[in-house]
Design an enzyme around this catalytic site. Structure first.
Site, PDB file in Angstrom:
ATOM      1  N   CYS A   8      28.249  24.963  73.269  1.00  0.00           N
ATOM      2  CA  CYS A   8      28.950  24.152  72.258  1.00  0.00           C
ATOM      3  C   CYS A   8      30.377  23.938  72.746  1.00  0.00           C
ATOM      4  O   CYS A   8      30.649  24.104  73.944  1.00  0.00           O
ATOM      5  CB  CYS A   8      28.888  24.806  70.882  1.00  0.00           C
ATOM      6  SG  CYS A   8      29.689  26.420  70.770  1.00  0.00           S
ATOM      7  N   ASN A  11      32.351  27.963  71.842  1.00  0.00           N
ATOM      8  CA  ASN A  11      31.556  29.189  72.085  1.00  0.00           C
ATOM      9  C   ASN A  11      31.914  30.309  71.097  1.00  0.00           C
ATOM     10  O   ASN A  11      31.854  31.497  71.452  1.00  0.00           O
ATOM     11  CB  ASN A  11      31.687  29.671  73.544  1.00  0.00           C
ATOM     12  CG  ASN A  11      30.663  30.737  73.960  1.00  0.00           C
ATOM     13  OD1 ASN A  11      30.952  31.621  74.761  1.00  0.00           O
ATOM     14  ND2 ASN A  11      29.469  30.681  73.423  1.00  0.00           N
ATOM     15  N   CYS A  13      31.081  29.500  67.446  1.00  0.00           N
ATOM     16  CA  CYS A  13      30.291  29.209  66.237  1.00  0.00           C
ATOM     17  C   CYS A  13      28.824  28.925  66.571  1.00  0.00           C
ATOM     18  O   CYS A  13      27.959  29.779  66.399  1.00  0.00           O
ATOM     19  CB  CYS A  13      30.877  28.030  65.457  1.00  0.00           C
ATOM     20  SG  CYS A  13      32.525  28.329  64.783  1.00  0.00           S
ATOM     21  N   ARG A  14      28.536  27.703  67.062  1.00  0.00           N
ATOM     22  CA  ARG A  14      27.135  27.278  67.198  1.00  0.00           C
ATOM     23  C   ARG A  14      26.387  27.935  68.344  1.00  0.00           C
ATOM     24  O   ARG A  14      25.263  28.423  68.160  1.00  0.00           O
ATOM     25  CB  ARG A  14      27.064  25.748  67.351  1.00  0.00           C
ATOM     26  CG  ARG A  14      27.479  25.007  66.109  1.00  0.00           C
ATOM     27  CD  ARG A  14      27.735  23.547  66.407  1.00  0.00           C
ATOM     28  NE  ARG A  14      28.884  23.384  67.300  1.00  0.00           N
ATOM     29  CZ  ARG A  14      29.282  22.244  67.820  1.00  0.00           C
ATOM     30  NH1 ARG A  14      28.610  21.138  67.567  1.00  0.00           N
ATOM     31  NH2 ARG A  14      30.349  22.189  68.595  1.00  0.00           N
ATOM     32  N   SER A  15      26.972  27.921  69.555  1.00  0.00           N
ATOM     33  CA  SER A  15      26.184  28.423  70.700  1.00  0.00           C
ATOM     34  C   SER A  15      25.947  29.938  70.642  1.00  0.00           C
ATOM     35  O   SER A  15      24.852  30.384  70.994  1.00  0.00           O
ATOM     36  CB  SER A  15      26.755  27.969  72.041  1.00  0.00           C
ATOM     37  OG  SER A  15      28.055  28.458  72.244  1.00  0.00           O
ATOM     38  N   ASP A 123      29.414  20.346  63.897  1.00  0.00           N
ATOM     39  CA  ASP A 123      30.287  21.484  64.167  1.00  0.00           C
ATOM     40  C   ASP A 123      30.765  22.112  62.856  1.00  0.00           C
ATOM     41  O   ASP A 123      31.519  21.488  62.103  1.00  0.00           O
ATOM     42  CB  ASP A 123      31.491  21.008  64.989  1.00  0.00           C
ATOM     43  CG  ASP A 123      32.211  22.178  65.634  1.00  0.00           C
ATOM     44  OD1 ASP A 123      32.111  23.296  65.089  1.00  0.00           O
ATOM     45  OD2 ASP A 123      32.847  21.981  66.669  1.00  0.00           O
TER      46      ASP A 123
HETATM   47  P1  4NP Z   1      31.882  25.676  68.143  1.00  0.00           P
HETATM   48  O1  4NP Z   1      33.009  25.378  67.051  1.00  0.00           O
HETATM   49  O2  4NP Z   1      31.993  24.587  69.185  1.00  0.00           O
HETATM   50  O3  4NP Z   1      30.590  25.589  67.386  1.00  0.00           O
HETATM   51  O4  4NP Z   1      32.169  27.051  68.680  1.00  0.00           O
HETATM   52  C1  4NP Z   1      34.374  25.222  67.380  1.00  0.00           C
HETATM   53  C2  4NP Z   1      35.184  26.316  67.462  1.00  0.00           C
HETATM   54  C3  4NP Z   1      36.517  26.168  67.752  1.00  0.00           C
HETATM   55  C4  4NP Z   1      37.039  24.907  67.960  1.00  0.00           C
HETATM   56  C5  4NP Z   1      36.224  23.810  67.890  1.00  0.00           C
HETATM   57  C6  4NP Z   1      34.882  23.964  67.597  1.00  0.00           C
HETATM   58  N1  4NP Z   1      38.415  24.743  68.222  1.00  0.00           N
HETATM   59  O5  4NP Z   1      38.890  23.610  68.328  1.00  0.00           O
HETATM   60  O6  4NP Z   1      39.145  25.753  68.359  1.00  0.00           O
END
Ligand code: 4NP
Length: 150
Positions: A8, A11, A13-15, A123
């Site tokens: 994702c 790294n 939340c989703r992945s 997201d």
């Molecule tokens: P992820 O979510 O891609 O599912 O881990 C996010 C976590 C942090 C950020 C963006 C998306 N960020 O911009 O910090």
């Protein structure tokens, strides 16, 4: 050995949710020895950070621990290390291809491209809805396992 990395943006939340749910799924089916399962992010923004607390809480509801997992950015070398590079959304796919310098071996897919209803996994960092993320990821993982047919 089937080598899978879920990817994702951050790294956190989703992945990692996909990584730990898939590990649990293959363990329950007694096929964990067939797999190497990891996750990574396309961005370096969260590098070294623990899994976001709302992902951790959601996984605690189903008795899954993410202890010891810290965010890591995907590298070009990962392209050779894995058989399946499974993205959460179209933007991840574009960024993965940029990092890896292409996708000659057709390893990069969205997780929900294996489902009957191919789509992005939104997201939750922005939507705030970790229940939808969980349901989408479970649908993708079930579909991917069916696709592997093991
Ligand atoms: P992820 O979510 O891609 O599912 O881990 C996010 C976590 C942090 C950020 C963006 C998306 N960020 O911009 O910090």
């Amino acid at each position: 050995m089937i080598r899978v990395v879920f990817v994702c943006l951050g790294n956190i939340c989703r992945s990692p949710m996909a990584e730990f749910l898939f590990k649990d799924m293959v363990k329950k089916r007694n096929i964990e020895k067939e797999f190497l399962i990891k996750s990574a992010g396309t961005s370096d923004e969260e590098e070294g950070n623990a899994v976001y607390y709302r992902t951790r809480k959601k996984l605690e509801e189903v008795k899954i621990s993410v202890e010891g997992k810290y965010a890591r950015q995907l590298t070009k070398d990962d392209y050779n290390k894995y058989d399946y590079i499974l993205a959460m959304d179209k933007r991840n796919v574009r960024d993965i291809i940029k990092i890896c310098g292409g996708d000659k071996e057709n390893k990069v897919h969205r997780l929900l491209d294996y489902s009957k209803n191919p789509r992005d996994i939104a997201d939750p960092w922005y939507t705030g809805d970790f229940n939808v993320t969980y349901d989408d990821i479970m649908e993708g993982l079930d579909s991917f396992l069916k696709y592997l047919n093991i």
